[in-house]
Design an enzyme around this catalytic site. Structure first.
Site, short mmCIF file in Angstrom:
data_model
loop_
_atom_site.label_atom_id
_atom_site.label_comp_id
_atom_site.label_asym_id
_atom_site.label_seq_id
_atom_site.Cartn_x
_atom_site.Cartn_y
_atom_site.Cartn_z
N CYS A 115 0.82 -1.23 0.00
CA CYS A 115 0.00 0.00 0.00
C CYS A 115 0.84 1.27 0.00
O CYS A 115 0.35 2.34 -0.35
CB CYS A 115 -0.94 0.01 1.19
SG CYS A 115 -2.04 -1.41 1.23
N HIS A 255 -3.28 7.31 2.59
CA HIS A 255 -3.70 6.01 2.10
C HIS A 255 -5.07 5.70 2.71
O HIS A 255 -5.28 5.90 3.91
CB HIS A 255 -2.67 4.94 2.51
CG HIS A 255 -3.14 3.55 2.27
ND1 HIS A 255 -3.70 3.16 1.06
CD2 HIS A 255 -3.17 2.45 3.07
CE1 HIS A 255 -4.02 1.87 1.14
NE2 HIS A 255 -3.72 1.43 2.35
N ASN A 285 -10.02 -0.09 0.33
CA ASN A 285 -8.55 -0.05 0.28
C ASN A 285 -8.08 -0.59 -1.07
O ASN A 285 -8.21 -1.78 -1.35
CB ASN A 285 -8.02 -0.91 1.43
CG ASN A 285 -6.51 -0.91 1.51
OD1 ASN A 285 -5.82 -0.48 0.59
ND2 ASN A 285 -5.99 -1.42 2.62
O1 UT7 Z 1 -3.62 -1.17 3.77
C1 UT7 Z 1 -2.82 -1.11 4.89
C2 UT7 Z 1 -3.03 -2.17 5.85
N1 UT7 Z 1 -4.35 -2.43 6.30
C3 UT7 Z 1 -4.93 -1.72 7.27
O2 UT7 Z 1 -4.50 -0.65 7.62
C4 UT7 Z 1 -6.12 -2.33 7.99
C5 UT7 Z 1 -5.88 -2.27 9.49
N2 UT7 Z 1 -6.90 -2.90 10.29
C6 UT7 Z 1 -8.19 -2.46 10.33
O3 UT7 Z 1 -8.60 -1.58 9.60
C7 UT7 Z 1 -9.10 -3.08 11.35
O4 UT7 Z 1 -8.36 -3.84 12.27
C8 UT7 Z 1 -10.22 -3.96 10.74
C9 UT7 Z 1 -11.24 -3.10 10.04
C10 UT7 Z 1 -9.63 -4.97 9.79
C11 UT7 Z 1 -10.96 -4.71 11.86
O5 UT7 Z 1 -11.48 -3.80 12.81
P1 UT7 Z 1 -11.21 -4.01 14.37
O6 UT7 Z 1 -11.96 -2.95 15.05
O7 UT7 Z 1 -9.72 -4.06 14.57
O8 UT7 Z 1 -11.90 -5.39 14.64
P2 UT7 Z 1 -11.27 -6.77 15.16
O9 UT7 Z 1 -10.43 -7.41 14.10
O10 UT7 Z 1 -10.64 -6.53 16.49
O11 UT7 Z 1 -12.58 -7.61 15.36
C12 UT7 Z 1 -13.62 -7.21 16.27
C13 UT7 Z 1 -14.79 -8.15 16.11
C14 UT7 Z 1 -14.41 -9.61 16.12
O12 UT7 Z 1 -15.43 -10.33 16.79
P3 UT7 Z 1 -15.24 -10.78 18.34
O13 UT7 Z 1 -14.01 -11.64 18.35
O14 UT7 Z 1 -15.08 -9.49 19.08
O15 UT7 Z 1 -16.52 -11.51 18.62
C15 UT7 Z 1 -14.43 -9.99 14.66
O16 UT7 Z 1 -14.72 -11.36 14.46
O17 UT7 Z 1 -15.42 -7.90 14.85
C16 UT7 Z 1 -15.56 -9.13 14.15
N3 UT7 Z 1 -15.50 -8.86 12.72
C17 UT7 Z 1 -16.59 -8.57 11.99
N4 UT7 Z 1 -17.88 -8.47 12.31
C18 UT7 Z 1 -18.73 -8.15 11.32
C19 UT7 Z 1 -14.40 -8.85 11.91
N5 UT7 Z 1 -14.77 -8.53 10.66
C20 UT7 Z 1 -16.11 -8.37 10.67
C21 UT7 Z 1 -17.07 -8.06 9.69
N6 UT7 Z 1 -18.36 -7.95 10.06
N7 UT7 Z 1 -16.73 -7.82 8.40
#
Ligand code: UT7
Length: 328
Positions: A115, A255, A285
């Protein structure tokens, strides 16, 4: 502040017509429009069709950039393509683009910095201009992330989109162009965001499609934290180099991975959100295409004016990160 040696002579972008909305994902996966919007800021993303290859999208963006620069493909002496999703492992996407353009006088090669790749490519391009190796360069970010996205994994499927952006980089008149730039990487963190399979260590196999190791894997929360830290640091470095503060930045083009990462970066750099351009809501993204897509959209919206100071800042797999300060 350094005297710029490289400036943009033209800019062009391409976005596929097909759109995947959050409602589409609600039908495919256990997710919701509310979760996706609140956690990422994304509402929809453009997805390339079979004929919209990385090279074809790059060609469309490049032709617009060349037209604005008043140059023909044969005027180019270099083509640098940043991509994590080349149409084929060999040769480079840049050589495929060169053939499509008929840019027969150029040296063409790819840059792999995920990225952050377009910023890496711009600074490599700046060096090639400064060294005298090249006079007219095409610097492209083109990505078909849909080809390596696991549409059964809700934690990554909703994030990515496809598209391309291209800039023609030529010698600066000494007043406008790149006035500061910073690049950094940390390969120790590679496996927090990577594609385990499909390379020469683990060549493509049926098993790889079954266990999904062919596709992007991401430890989202860890990547999020590193992205916030690294983009803040990258913004600081570019501002320090130029001897200015965030208050003096007219426009930030970050980005576009996640609205919360963008907000944290802007807050750290003391840049109010009114001066931050956001299109993650409509593109998701798009990796190294994301900054040129946003810059071009900001420009077409009339937000980019001559003399403005513009901060570009990125973070991606590798990990890689970086920043560029432009005097437009
Ligand atoms: O391009 C450069 C690199 N990429 C990035 O910069 C992305 C960086 N990361 C992020 O943007 C975020 O970490 C995400 C958007 C990917 C995820 O958000 P988060 O707030 O960090 O969520 P998490 O991974 O900690 O997950 C929280 C909860 C989990 O459930 P439990 O374990 O709390 O029950 C996940 O299973 O959200 C759940 N979850 C979802 N729920 C509904 C993960 N993806 C989804 C989804 N829909 N699509």
């Amino acid at each position: 502040m350094k005297r710029p040696v490289a400036a943009f002579a033209g800019l062009g972008t391409y976005s596929p017509g097909k759109i995947l909305t959050n409602a589409d994902f609600e039908r495919m996966l256990d997710t919701s429009d509310t979760w996706i919007r609140e956690r990422t800021g994304i509402r929809e993303r453009h997805i390339a069709g079979p004929d919209e290859t990385v090279a074809v999208m790059a060609r469309e963006a490049s032709l617009l950039a060349l037209q604005e620069a008043g140059l023909a493909p044969t005027d180019l002496d270099g083509i640098i393509v940043s991509t994590a999703t080349p149409d084929r492992p060999l040769p480079s996407a840049a050589c495929d683009l060169q053939a499509l353009l008929g840019a027969t006088n150029a040296a063409a090669f790819d840059i792999g910095a995920a990225c952050s790749g377009w910023l890496y490519a711009l600074l490599v391009g700046e060096s090639l201009l400064a060294s005298g190796f090249a006079k007219r360069l095409l610097v492209v970010g083109s990505e078909k992330l849909s080809a390596i996205t696991d549409y059964t994994d809700r934690s990554t499927a909703v994030l990515f989109g496809d598209g391309a952006g291209a800039a023609v980089l030529t010698a600066s008149d000494g007043t406008r162009g790149i006035i500061a730039g910073h690049l950094k990487s940390d390969g120790r963190l590679a496996e927090l965001l990577y594609r385990p399979g499909g390379g020469s260590v683990a060549p493509p196999s049926e098993q790889m499609l079954k266990d999904r190791s062919y596709f992007i894997k991401m430890a989202g929360r860890e990547v999020f934290k590193s992205a916030v830290r690294s983009m803040a640091d990258a913004a600081d470095r570019a501002l320090e180099q130029a001897g200015i503060t965030g208050e003096q930045v007219d426009l930030m083009i970050p980005h576009q991975a996640n609205i919360r990462i963008i907000e944290a970066t802007a807050e750290h750099a003391h840049i109010p959100m009114e001066r931050v351009f956001i299109n993650v809501d409509r593109f998701g993204n798009t990796s190294s295409a994301s900054i040129p897509l946003a810059l071009d959209e900001a420009r077409r919206a009339g937000l980019v004016k001559p003399g403005m100071t513009i901060l570009l800042v990125a973070f991606g797999a590798g990990f890689t990160w970086g920043s560029i300060l432009l005097r437009w």
